[in-house]
Motif scaffolding. Structure first.
Motif, PDB file in Angstrom:
ATOM      1  N   LYS A  15       0.835  -1.206   0.000  1.00 55.95           N
ATOM      2  CA  LYS A  15       0.000   0.000   0.000  1.00 55.95           C
ATOM      3  C   LYS A  15       0.870   1.257   0.000  1.00 55.95           C
ATOM      4  O   LYS A  15       0.523   2.253  -0.632  1.00 55.95           O
ATOM      5  CB  LYS A  15      -0.931   0.009   1.205  1.00 55.95           C
ATOM      6  CG  LYS A  15      -2.062  -0.975   1.105  1.00 55.95           C
ATOM      7  CD  LYS A  15      -2.919  -0.935   2.355  1.00 55.95           C
ATOM      8  CE  LYS A  15      -3.935  -2.050   2.337  1.00 55.95           C
ATOM      9  NZ  LYS A  15      -4.716  -2.091   3.586  1.00 55.95           N
ATOM     10  N   THR A  16       1.985   1.192   0.706  1.00 54.20           N
ATOM     11  CA  THR A  16       2.891   2.340   0.775  1.00 54.20           C
ATOM     12  C   THR A  16       3.386   2.733  -0.607  1.00 54.20           C
ATOM     13  O   THR A  16       3.426   3.911  -0.941  1.00 54.20           O
ATOM     14  CB  THR A  16       4.096   2.011   1.684  1.00 54.20           C
ATOM     15  OG1 THR A  16       3.619   1.771   3.003  1.00 54.20           O
ATOM     16  CG2 THR A  16       5.104   3.136   1.699  1.00 54.20           C
ATOM     17  N   ILE A  17       3.741   1.761  -1.421  1.00 56.24           N
ATOM     18  CA  ILE A  17       4.333   2.097  -2.723  1.00 56.24           C
ATOM     19  C   ILE A  17       3.305   2.262  -3.829  1.00 56.24           C
ATOM     20  O   ILE A  17       3.663   2.634  -4.941  1.00 56.24           O
ATOM     21  CB  ILE A  17       5.409   1.074  -3.155  1.00 56.24           C
ATOM     22  CG1 ILE A  17       4.818  -0.308  -3.345  1.00 56.24           C
ATOM     23  CG2 ILE A  17       6.563   1.079  -2.176  1.00 56.24           C
ATOM     24  CD1 ILE A  17       5.775  -1.286  -3.999  1.00 56.24           C
ATOM     25  N   THR A  18       2.026   2.031  -3.536  1.00 55.19           N
ATOM     26  CA  THR A  18       1.026   2.205  -4.591  1.00 55.19           C
ATOM     27  C   THR A  18       0.619   3.663  -4.767  1.00 55.19           C
ATOM     28  O   THR A  18      -0.044   3.993  -5.742  1.00 55.19           O
ATOM     29  CB  THR A  18      -0.233   1.348  -4.347  1.00 55.19           C
ATOM     30  OG1 THR A  18      -0.795   1.695  -3.086  1.00 55.19           O
ATOM     31  CG2 THR A  18       0.096  -0.131  -4.408  1.00 55.19           C
ATOM     32  N   ASP A  19       1.015   4.528  -3.861  1.00 60.75           N
ATOM     33  CA  ASP A  19       0.763   5.953  -4.044  1.00 60.75           C
ATOM     34  C   ASP A  19       1.691   6.465  -5.146  1.00 60.75           C
ATOM     35  O   ASP A  19       2.902   6.258  -5.081  1.00 60.75           O
ATOM     36  CB  ASP A  19       1.049   6.700  -2.733  1.00 60.75           C
ATOM     37  CG  ASP A  19       0.825   8.187  -2.877  1.00 60.75           C
ATOM     38  OD1 ASP A  19       1.748   8.877  -3.373  1.00 60.75           O
ATOM     39  OD2 ASP A  19      -0.255   8.657  -2.508  1.00 60.75           O
ATOM     40  N   PRO A  20       1.157   7.109  -6.177  1.00 62.38           N
ATOM     41  CA  PRO A  20       1.986   7.547  -7.316  1.00 62.38           C
ATOM     42  C   PRO A  20       3.125   8.492  -6.927  1.00 62.38           C
ATOM     43  O   PRO A  20       4.208   8.416  -7.505  1.00 62.38           O
ATOM     44  CB  PRO A  20       1.011   8.252  -8.255  1.00 62.38           C
ATOM     45  CG  PRO A  20      -0.343   7.943  -7.767  1.00 62.38           C
ATOM     46  CD  PRO A  20      -0.254   7.438  -6.371  1.00 62.38           C
ATOM     47  N   LYS A  21       2.895   9.341  -5.946  1.00 61.24           N
ATOM     48  CA  LYS A  21       3.954  10.260  -5.529  1.00 61.24           C
ATOM     49  C   LYS A  21       5.088   9.507  -4.841  1.00 61.24           C
ATOM     50  O   LYS A  21       6.261   9.755  -5.101  1.00 61.24           O
ATOM     51  CB  LYS A  21       3.382  11.358  -4.647  1.00 61.24           C
ATOM     52  CG  LYS A  21       2.499  12.321  -5.426  1.00 61.24           C
ATOM     53  CD  LYS A  21       1.783  13.270  -4.510  1.00 61.24           C
ATOM     54  CE  LYS A  21       0.909  14.255  -5.236  1.00 61.24           C
ATOM     55  NZ  LYS A  21      -0.095  13.704  -6.112  1.00 61.24           N
ATOM     56  N   ARG A  22       4.734   8.564  -3.985  1.00 66.01           N
ATOM     57  CA  ARG A  22       5.774   7.777  -3.317  1.00 66.01           C
ATOM     58  C   ARG A  22       6.493   6.869  -4.306  1.00 66.01           C
ATOM     59  O   ARG A  22       7.706   6.636  -4.187  1.00 66.01           O
ATOM     60  CB  ARG A  22       5.167   6.990  -2.160  1.00 66.01           C
ATOM     61  CG  ARG A  22       4.757   7.903  -1.012  1.00 66.01           C
ATOM     62  CD  ARG A  22       4.431   7.144   0.248  1.00 66.01           C
ATOM     63  NE  ARG A  22       3.163   6.456   0.212  1.00 66.01           N
ATOM     64  CZ  ARG A  22       2.015   6.975   0.620  1.00 66.01           C
ATOM     65  NH1 ARG A  22       1.958   8.197   1.094  1.00 66.01           N
ATOM     66  NH2 ARG A  22       0.920   6.267   0.571  1.00 66.01           N
ATOM     67  N   THR A  36       4.463  18.276   3.039  1.00 65.16           N
ATOM     68  CA  THR A  36       3.853  17.140   2.342  1.00 65.16           C
ATOM     69  C   THR A  36       4.929  16.127   1.964  1.00 65.16           C
ATOM     70  O   THR A  36       4.741  14.916   2.110  1.00 65.16           O
ATOM     71  CB  THR A  36       3.074  17.603   1.105  1.00 65.16           C
ATOM     72  OG1 THR A  36       2.058  18.505   1.521  1.00 65.16           O
ATOM     73  CG2 THR A  36       2.438  16.440   0.366  1.00 65.16           C
ATOM     74  N   LEU A  37       6.077  16.623   1.498  1.00 67.51           N
ATOM     75  CA  LEU A  37       7.191  15.721   1.192  1.00 67.51           C
ATOM     76  C   LEU A  37       7.614  14.981   2.455  1.00 67.51           C
ATOM     77  O   LEU A  37       7.819  13.757   2.421  1.00 67.51           O
ATOM     78  CB  LEU A  37       8.379  16.485   0.600  1.00 67.51           C
ATOM     79  CG  LEU A  37       9.630  15.629   0.363  1.00 67.51           C
ATOM     80  CD1 LEU A  37       9.363  14.549  -0.685  1.00 67.51           C
ATOM     81  CD2 LEU A  37      10.804  16.501  -0.039  1.00 67.51           C
ATOM     82  N   SER A  38       7.724  15.693   3.565  1.00 68.89           N
ATOM     83  CA  SER A  38       8.112  15.058   4.829  1.00 68.89           C
ATOM     84  C   SER A  38       7.138  13.948   5.211  1.00 68.89           C
ATOM     85  O   SER A  38       7.546  12.894   5.701  1.00 68.89           O
ATOM     86  CB  SER A  38       8.177  16.086   5.953  1.00 68.89           C
ATOM     87  OG  SER A  38       9.231  16.974   5.733  1.00 68.89           O
ATOM     88  N   HIS A  39       5.857  14.182   4.979  1.00 66.65           N
ATOM     89  CA  HIS A  39       4.836  13.176   5.266  1.00 66.65           C
ATOM     90  C   HIS A  39       5.075  11.910   4.436  1.00 66.65           C
ATOM     91  O   HIS A  39       5.091  10.792   4.969  1.00 66.65           O
ATOM     92  CB  HIS A  39       3.447  13.754   4.980  1.00 66.65           C
ATOM     93  CG  HIS A  39       2.354  12.740   5.002  1.00 66.65           C
ATOM     94  ND1 HIS A  39       1.868  12.194   6.173  1.00 66.65           N
ATOM     95  CD2 HIS A  39       1.664  12.154   3.991  1.00 66.65           C
ATOM     96  CE1 HIS A  39       0.931  11.315   5.880  1.00 66.65           C
ATOM     97  NE2 HIS A  39       0.775  11.277   4.572  1.00 66.65           N
ATOM     98  N   HIS A  40       5.288  12.081   3.133  1.00 69.18           N
ATOM     99  CA  HIS A  40       5.534  10.926   2.260  1.00 69.18           C
ATOM    100  C   HIS A  40       6.832  10.214   2.648  1.00 69.18           C
ATOM    101  O   HIS A  40       6.887   8.979   2.660  1.00 69.18           O
ATOM    102  CB  HIS A  40       5.597  11.362   0.795  1.00 69.18           C
ATOM    103  CG  HIS A  40       4.269  11.687   0.210  1.00 69.18           C
ATOM    104  ND1 HIS A  40       3.267  10.761   0.038  1.00 69.18           N
ATOM    105  CD2 HIS A  40       3.761  12.860  -0.249  1.00 69.18           C
ATOM    106  CE1 HIS A  40       2.207  11.332  -0.499  1.00 69.18           C
ATOM    107  NE2 HIS A  40       2.476  12.615  -0.683  1.00 69.18           N
TER     108      HIS A  40
END
Length: 101
Positions: free
Chosen positions: A11-18, A45-49
């Motif tokens: 699930k972590t890597i399915t986010d397009p930004k991550r 937002t970057l820190s969150h990702h």
């Protein structure tokens, strides 16, 4: 294989930004400021990702001066990919082989 923890990692890597962050880091260590120029979101937002990627074990962080530098955790990625292959391809560690023993 721990299916619950593996599902969290997927699930972590399915986010397009991550996913894009991982792709950028595949080229080598990067400063947060250099990662940020590839996105149209803010530093928080970057820190969150990055925290999500770090908590999943995919990313290592090192503070250099006022900036955080990120790199891929190669050891964790090797384990992740081994488990990925075990999930999709028959092997000696396949669940079917373990149940036949």
């Amino acid at each position: 294989m721990n299916y619950e923890s593996y599902a969290v990692k997927l699930k972590t890597i399915t986010d397009p930004k991550r996913m894009k962050i991982i792709d950028l880091l595949s080229c080598g260590e990067m400063c947060a400021c250099d990662i940020l120029v590839h996105f149209d979101f803010t530093q928080p937002t970057l820190s969150h990702h990055m925290k999500i990627l770090e908590n999943a074990g995919f990313v290592e962080v090192m503070k250099k001066g006022k900036w955080h530098h990120y790199s891929l955790n190669q050891d964790e990625l090797k384990v992740f990919m081994t488990e990925f292959n075990q999930l999709f391809f028959n092997s000696d560690n396949c669940i079917c082989q373990k149940n036949n023993v």
